[in-house]
Structures are given as C-alpha cells and as structure tokens.
Design a protein around this motif. Structure first.
Motif, PDB file in Angstrom:
ATOM      1  N   ILE A 138      39.764  34.465  41.299  1.00  0.00           N
ATOM      2  CA  ILE A 138      40.168  33.570  42.389  1.00  0.00           C
ATOM      3  C   ILE A 138      38.979  32.719  42.829  1.00  0.00           C
ATOM      4  CG2 ILE A 138      41.076  33.445  44.741  1.00  0.00           C
ATOM      5  CD1 ILE A 138      42.506  36.122  44.204  1.00  0.00           C
ATOM      6  N   HIS A 141      38.344  30.010  40.338  1.00  0.00           N
ATOM      7  CA  HIS A 141      39.379  28.980  40.479  1.00  0.00           C
ATOM      8  C   HIS A 141      38.948  27.921  41.494  1.00  0.00           C
ATOM      9  CE1 HIS A 141      43.280  27.127  41.324  1.00  0.00           C
ATOM     10  NE2 HIS A 141      43.129  27.456  42.591  1.00  0.00           N
ATOM     11  N   PRO A 147      42.265  26.092  36.558  1.00  0.00           N
ATOM     12  CA  PRO A 147      43.565  26.779  36.654  1.00  0.00           C
ATOM     13  C   PRO A 147      43.464  28.239  36.226  1.00  0.00           C
ATOM     14  CG  PRO A 147      43.524  25.342  34.730  1.00  0.00           C
ATOM     15  CD  PRO A 147      42.265  25.054  35.505  1.00  0.00           C
ATOM     16  N   PHE A 148      44.287  29.079  36.831  1.00  0.00           N
ATOM     17  CA  PHE A 148      44.241  30.511  36.547  1.00  0.00           C
ATOM     18  C   PHE A 148      44.592  30.829  35.099  1.00  0.00           C
ATOM     19  CE2 PHE A 148      44.530  30.819  41.182  1.00  0.00           C
ATOM     20  CZ  PHE A 148      43.586  31.798  41.426  1.00  0.00           C
ATOM     21  N   ASP A 149      45.501  30.045  34.501  1.00  0.00           N
ATOM     22  CA  ASP A 149      45.904  30.366  33.135  1.00  0.00           C
ATOM     23  C   ASP A 149      44.831  30.028  32.105  1.00  0.00           C
ATOM     24  OD1 ASP A 149      46.075  27.621  33.172  1.00  0.00           O
ATOM     25  OD2 ASP A 149      48.213  27.510  32.712  1.00  0.00           O
ATOM     26  N   LYS A 224      45.730  42.977  38.152  1.00  0.00           N
ATOM     27  CA  LYS A 224      46.943  42.156  38.082  1.00  0.00           C
ATOM     28  C   LYS A 224      47.405  41.739  39.471  1.00  0.00           C
ATOM     29  CE  LYS A 224      51.422  41.741  35.820  1.00  0.00           C
ATOM     30  NZ  LYS A 224      52.043  41.039  36.937  1.00  0.00           N
ATOM     31  N   LEU A 227      45.247  38.765  40.448  1.00  0.00           N
ATOM     32  CA  LEU A 227      45.582  37.544  39.709  1.00  0.00           C
ATOM     33  C   LEU A 227      46.918  36.975  40.167  1.00  0.00           C
ATOM     34  CD1 LEU A 227      44.435  38.596  36.121  1.00  0.00           C
ATOM     35  CD2 LEU A 227      43.256  37.084  37.716  1.00  0.00           C
ATOM     36  N   ASP A 228      47.880  37.856  40.414  1.00  0.00           N
ATOM     37  CA  ASP A 228      49.186  37.398  40.900  1.00  0.00           C
ATOM     38  C   ASP A 228      49.065  36.750  42.275  1.00  0.00           C
ATOM     39  OD1 ASP A 228      50.410  38.262  38.598  1.00  0.00           O
ATOM     40  OD2 ASP A 228      51.223  40.113  39.470  1.00  0.00           O
ATOM     41  N   ASN A 231      47.556  33.322  41.938  1.00  0.00           N
ATOM     42  CA  ASN A 231      48.536  32.367  41.413  1.00  0.00           C
ATOM     43  C   ASN A 231      49.557  31.954  42.468  1.00  0.00           C
ATOM     44  OD1 ASN A 231      48.388  31.484  38.553  1.00  0.00           O
ATOM     45  ND2 ASN A 231      48.161  33.669  38.170  1.00  0.00           N
ATOM     46  N   GLY A 233      49.103  31.988  45.724  1.00  0.00           N
ATOM     47  CA  GLY A 233      48.411  31.176  46.726  1.00  0.00           C
ATOM     48  C   GLY A 233      48.887  31.431  48.134  1.00  0.00           C
TER      49      GLY A 233
END
Length: 308
Positions: A138, A141, A147-149, A224, A227-228, A231, A233
């Motif tokens: 994060i 980012h 971007p996270f991906d 996870k 990260l979720d 994403n 936000g």
C-alpha cells in the motif's frame, strides 16, 4: 511531535514512530514544507491520498526510509521511463515453512525472534504474519503512484535484495545490501549524495546463495487482507491498520493466539462500512471505530472463556 516537526529551525524530519502516532507530525511537517524521511508505514496506509496531496500542495518532499521503498527509490534514480513492475521482497519471517497446526501453537517469544532483522515488537509481529509486506505494498502504491496489480511480493529469506524494479524492455534493477537499516536511513539523510562509512557491507565470499519463493497466501491471510484493503481503498486501509495494531497488542498481551490476529482483523474489515475518498476526519473516525470494534472482539473472546 507536531511542534517539533514544524519547527522553523528543522530542515528534515524523520518519522520513525509505529502506527497512528506518526500521522499528525507527518502532516505538520509537510504543511510546513519540510523534507520528510518516512519510516512509518501506517501513515501512508491510513491516509495515503491526503499525505501525497499535502506534499504536493506545500512543495514538500517525502523520502522513503523503509528498506524496500528506499531500494525502489534508488533503482529509479536516473530513469526517465516509469517501471512496469515492482517486486517487494520479504524474508518470510520465522514461520514461513510452518504447517497450519504449528502456526496455531506459536508463542510470543517465538514470534519476536525474527531470523534476520532487528526491529520493534509491532513490526516484528507484522513481519511474522506478513502483514508488514501488505502494508508496504500500500505504501509503494502511494509513494510511486503505482497500481496494485503491478506490485508483486517475493519471499527472499536472505534479505539481501530489498526490491526489484522491472522496466518495459524486461530489464531489471535491484538494490542489494545487508539487512541493516543504517544504509537506507543514511541515504535519506544525505540525499542526493552518498556518504562513506555505512557498515556493515556485503562480503560475497560469505553469501552462498540468493533464493526466492512464491507467497503462500492461504497460510498467511494477513497479507491478502492488506492487499484487498488497499485495492478497495476508501477507509478500508485505515481500518486494516487500526485493527492490526490492536490485534498485535492483544497477541503480545497473551489475550489471543498468533493465528487469531488475521481472524480479528478480517472480522473488523467485514463489519466496516467504507467511505470513498474520505476526509482526514473520516479517516480518524474509521480508525477509532476499528479500535473500538477490535477491542469488543477481545471482550467477547474473554467472555467465552468465562473470565472477568
């Protein structure tokens, strides 16, 4: 801390507190136009958009001190093209090869014995759960507008390669040094110069191998979850950060098990009603709600055990 961070005689402010405590002095320093050497992950996790916006508005600069982000920053020096992918390396902590039953039996003393890094208690536990690496994703980012991906995590037990940057032509650059924070701290303080005297240094005659492994997200759900939340936000990252801070404290106090940290954070995230593009006040309110809700889970668990 706000007064110190914005003092007229201060040129550079190093933010090295853990957790929410770093937010207000970081904002004060940026609003005063200071150079901020940032070693606090939670500041950007909680309020990344606001922090980056304040830096731009006041022509202040943020210099990353975390070894992974310092590595990316160093790899990008002199590059005109934006990278295609960022690779954050993780030691894996002391339990990466533990089975699920073994993880449920982890003690506080075991979790605080990191195999490579010497860190504070909160960061050491976050490293053991791999939450730390999710917070760093994060952070990356926001620091690098990435971007996270396109941010990937690699397990690298030797902790020699701190990050890798891949460019559009497939070329990769990595920053290597021993796992010691003196180098990234010194680079942030002396930037754009490099100063002699940073120790210790790599001795290639003693390095047998540099190895990498994929991340096992099922075994380490905290990564996870982070990260979720990144994403999604909104106020999700602030809730993640607050819930983790309380859950780690509960574990260190012996009130929950090591594997309960992830379940406590997950339950808090599931109950949160996120706000998109939140104001600072809304972020602080989400933080307070998450702490209170996480504490309530502790009280519920205590009640289930029949304790007072």
């Amino acid at each position: 801390m706000e007064e110190i961070a914005s003092h007229p005689e201060v040129d550079l402010v190093i933010i090295a507190t853990s957790g929410k405590a770093g937010l207000s002095p970081t904002l004060a320093a940026l609003r005063a136009g200071k150079v901020v050497a940032l070693a606090n992950k939670e500041v950007l996790v909680m309020a990344g958009e606001i922090i980056i916006g304040e830096a731009k508005n006041h022509q202040a600069r943020i210099l990353p001190v975390d070894s992974e982000h310092s590595a990316i920053w160093q790899c990008l020096q002199g590059e005109e093209n934006k990278p295609q992918r960022l690779f954050l390396t993780a030691s894996g902590g002391p339990f990466y090869h533990y089975s699920q039953p073994q993880l449920s039996e982890v003690t506080i003393e075991q979790a605080l014995r990191h195999p490579t890094w010497k860190m504070g208690k909160k960061v050491t536990i976050d490293s053991a759960t791999l939450m730390n690496k999710g917070l760093e994703a994060i952070e990356a980012h926001w620091l690098f507008a990435f971007p996270f991906d396109s941010i990937e995590i690699l397990i690298h037990p030797q902790c020699i390669i701190h990050s890798i940057v891949e460019f559009v032509d497939g070329s990769m650059k990595a920053q290597l040094s021993l796992p010691d924070m003196r180098l990234p701290i010194q680079y942030a303080i002396s930037y754009p110069e490099r100063l002699p005297g940073s120790r210790p240094r790599l001795d290639w005659s003693k390095i047998q191998s540099l190895s990498f492994e994929p991340v096992d997200y099922d075994k380490f759900p905290c990564l996870k979850l982070a990260l979720d939340a990144g994403n999604l936000g909104g106020t999700y990252p602030a809730v993640l950060s607050a819930a983790d801070e309380v859950a780690v404290e509960l574990f260190l106090n012996g009130e929950i098990n090591f594997t309960d940290i992830a379940s406590v954070v997950q339950k808090t995230l599931e109950q949160h009603q996120s706000i998109a593009q939140p104001s600072l006040e809304e972020i602080l309110a989400a933080d307070a709600w998450a702490r209170e809700y996480t504490e309530r889970q502790r009280n519920a668990r205590t009640g289930e055990r029949g304790e007072t």
